[in-house]
Enzyme design. Structure first.
Site, PDB file in Angstrom:
ATOM      1  N   HIS A   1       0.898  -1.272  -0.146  1.00 52.21           N
ATOM      2  CA  HIS A   1       0.022  -0.002   0.157  1.00 52.21           C
ATOM      3  C   HIS A   1       0.995   1.233  -0.174  1.00 52.21           C
ATOM      4  O   HIS A   1       0.476   2.313  -0.526  1.00 52.21           O
ATOM      5  CB  HIS A   1      -0.905   0.201   1.327  1.00 52.21           C
ATOM      6  CG  HIS A   1      -2.054  -1.164   1.181  1.00 52.21           C
ATOM      7  ND1 HIS A   1      -2.120  -1.688   2.454  1.00 52.21           N
ATOM      8  CD2 HIS A   1      -2.877  -1.327   0.277  1.00 52.21           C
ATOM      9  CE1 HIS A   1      -3.235  -2.407   2.206  1.00 52.21           C
ATOM     10  NE2 HIS A   1      -3.761  -2.338   0.891  1.00 52.21           N
TER      11      HIS A   1
ATOM     12  N   LYS B   1     -16.437  -7.070   5.033  1.00 51.55           N
ATOM     13  CA  LYS B   1     -15.445  -7.892   5.588  1.00 51.55           C
ATOM     14  C   LYS B   1     -15.344  -7.390   7.227  1.00 51.55           C
ATOM     15  O   LYS B   1     -15.459  -6.118   7.240  1.00 51.55           O
ATOM     16  CB  LYS B   1     -14.153  -7.542   4.999  1.00 51.55           C
ATOM     17  CG  LYS B   1     -14.060  -7.736   3.511  1.00 51.55           C
ATOM     18  CD  LYS B   1     -12.468  -7.240   2.950  1.00 51.55           C
ATOM     19  CE  LYS B   1     -12.546  -7.144   1.567  1.00 51.55           C
ATOM     20  NZ  LYS B   1     -11.182  -6.604   0.974  1.00 51.55           N
TER      21      LYS B   1
ATOM     22  N   ARG C   1      -2.044  -6.142  -8.559  1.00 48.78           N
ATOM     23  CA  ARG C   1      -1.229  -7.144  -8.240  1.00 48.78           C
ATOM     24  C   ARG C   1      -1.271  -8.051  -9.323  1.00 48.78           C
ATOM     25  O   ARG C   1      -0.547  -7.952 -10.174  1.00 48.78           O
ATOM     26  CB  ARG C   1      -1.268  -7.710  -6.950  1.00 48.78           C
ATOM     27  CG  ARG C   1      -0.854  -6.785  -5.691  1.00 48.78           C
ATOM     28  CD  ARG C   1      -1.324  -7.464  -4.506  1.00 48.78           C
ATOM     29  NE  ARG C   1      -2.748  -7.468  -4.526  1.00 48.78           N
ATOM     30  CZ  ARG C   1      -3.687  -7.954  -3.324  1.00 48.78           C
ATOM     31  NH1 ARG C   1      -2.911  -8.284  -2.492  1.00 48.78           N
ATOM     32  NH2 ARG C   1      -4.845  -7.936  -3.422  1.00 48.78           N
TER      33      ARG C   1
ATOM     34  N   SER D   1      -3.083  -7.711   3.109  1.00 46.73           N
ATOM     35  CA  SER D   1      -3.362  -7.507   4.548  1.00 46.73           C
ATOM     36  C   SER D   1      -3.607  -8.916   5.142  1.00 46.73           C
ATOM     37  O   SER D   1      -3.188  -9.128   6.223  1.00 46.73           O
ATOM     38  CB  SER D   1      -4.249  -6.570   4.771  1.00 46.73           C
ATOM     39  OG  SER D   1      -4.092  -5.325   4.293  1.00 46.73           O
TER      40      SER D   1
HETATM   41  O1  PNS Z   1      -9.156  -2.936   0.167  1.00 45.34           O
HETATM   42  P1  PNS Z   1     -10.356  -3.245  -0.452  1.00 45.34           P
HETATM   43  O2  PNS Z   1     -11.297  -4.197   0.257  1.00 45.34           O
HETATM   44  O3  PNS Z   1      -9.926  -4.018  -1.596  1.00 45.34           O
HETATM   45  O4  PNS Z   1     -11.331  -1.693  -0.846  1.00 45.34           O
HETATM   46  C1  PNS Z   1     -12.660  -2.119  -1.465  1.00 45.34           C
HETATM   47  C2  PNS Z   1     -13.199  -0.585  -1.475  1.00 45.34           C
HETATM   48  C3  PNS Z   1     -13.283   0.147  -0.065  1.00 45.34           C
HETATM   49  C4  PNS Z   1     -12.518   0.265  -2.460  1.00 45.34           C
HETATM   50  C5  PNS Z   1     -14.813  -0.706  -2.089  1.00 45.34           C
HETATM   51  O5  PNS Z   1     -15.384  -1.810  -1.279  1.00 45.34           O
HETATM   52  C6  PNS Z   1     -15.394   0.334  -1.813  1.00 45.34           C
HETATM   53  O6  PNS Z   1     -15.498   1.392  -2.628  1.00 45.34           O
HETATM   54  N1  PNS Z   1     -16.484   0.384  -0.940  1.00 45.34           N
HETATM   55  C7  PNS Z   1     -17.559   1.480  -0.687  1.00 45.34           C
HETATM   56  C8  PNS Z   1     -18.849   1.219  -1.262  1.00 45.34           C
HETATM   57  C9  PNS Z   1     -18.965   1.504  -2.680  1.00 45.34           C
HETATM   58  O7  PNS Z   1     -18.710   2.822  -3.049  1.00 45.34           O
HETATM   59  N2  PNS Z   1     -19.487   0.655  -3.423  1.00 45.34           N
HETATM   60  C10 PNS Z   1     -19.647   0.740  -5.041  1.00 45.34           C
HETATM   61  C11 PNS Z   1     -18.503   0.255  -5.653  1.00 45.34           C
HETATM   62  S1  PNS Z   1     -18.829  -1.519  -5.841  1.00 45.34           S
END
Ligand code: PNS
Length: 167
Positions: free
Chosen positions: A22, A46, A97, A135
């Site tokens: 990150h 999660k 990745r 993570s």
């Molecule tokens: O670290 P991650 O779990 O890969 O991050 C995922 C994240 C936070 C980018 C994604 O889950 C997110 O944007 N969640 C907020 C809800 C949202 O906007 N959802 C619409 C897109 S599917």
């Protein structure tokens, strides 16, 4: 002369916890944008191991340790694109990745584009040495007593190790 509008980006994620991978993406994104906000998602499906406060503390410590002056962190809830609008950001930052990330990212991008066509995503390919890092890997091996040296920012190594060993 036209006034330069600040190029603000949001680097969103669970950051449970922030890894060296990150940090690599963050460093590179910070060199490209005027300001980056590391956005920690609060209500994820999660179940996070670390609290939002802890995750933000790890991020703040790493930002300070690296001297990244144009980076800050905050938590957000709800839709990511709504959060970008509230902080006047137009770009999402994400790291890639392997191919498995690609499929997931395509889905996120399609959704975000549909919700907010004014927002675009910038992707950074992970440094090969971090292509295996996540993570989840940090949590798994740290909890089993292996060293997480180099997998998380040095400044957070001790505290994360202790937390994973439940000390
Ligand atoms: O670290 P991650 O779990 O890969 O991050 C995922 C994240 C936070 C980018 C994604 O889950 C997110 O944007 N969640 C907020 C809800 C949202 O906007 N959802 C619409 C897109 S599917």
């Amino acid at each position: 002369m036209q006034e330069h509008k600040k190029n603000i980006g949001v680097y969103p994620g669970s950051f449970d916890p922030l890894t060296s991978g990150h940090m690599d993406v963050l460093r590179r994104a910070a060199a490209l944008m005027d300001h980056i906000i590391v956005g920690v998602l609060v209500n994820s499906t999660k179940k996070p191991y670390f609290s939002v406060e802890e995750r933000i503390e790890f991020i703040e410590a790493a930002i300070k340790d690296e001297g990244l002056k144009n980076v800050s962190s905050a938590s957000f809830d709800g839709l990511l694109v709504d959060y970008l609008h509230t902080v006047d950001a137009r770009h999402i930052i994400r790291g890639l990745r392997a191919m498995t990330d690609f499929e997931y990212e395509m889905q996120l991008d399609a959704m975000n584009r549909m919700l907010a066509p004014d927002i675009d995503t910038i992707y950074f390919m992970a440094e090969p040495k971090y292509s295996f890092l996540s993570s989840s890997v940090v949590k798994e091996i740290g909890a089993l007593g292996a060293s997480i040296d180099k997998l998380v920012p040095t400044v957070n190594q001790r505290i994360i190790t202790e937390r994973l060993l439940n000390k």
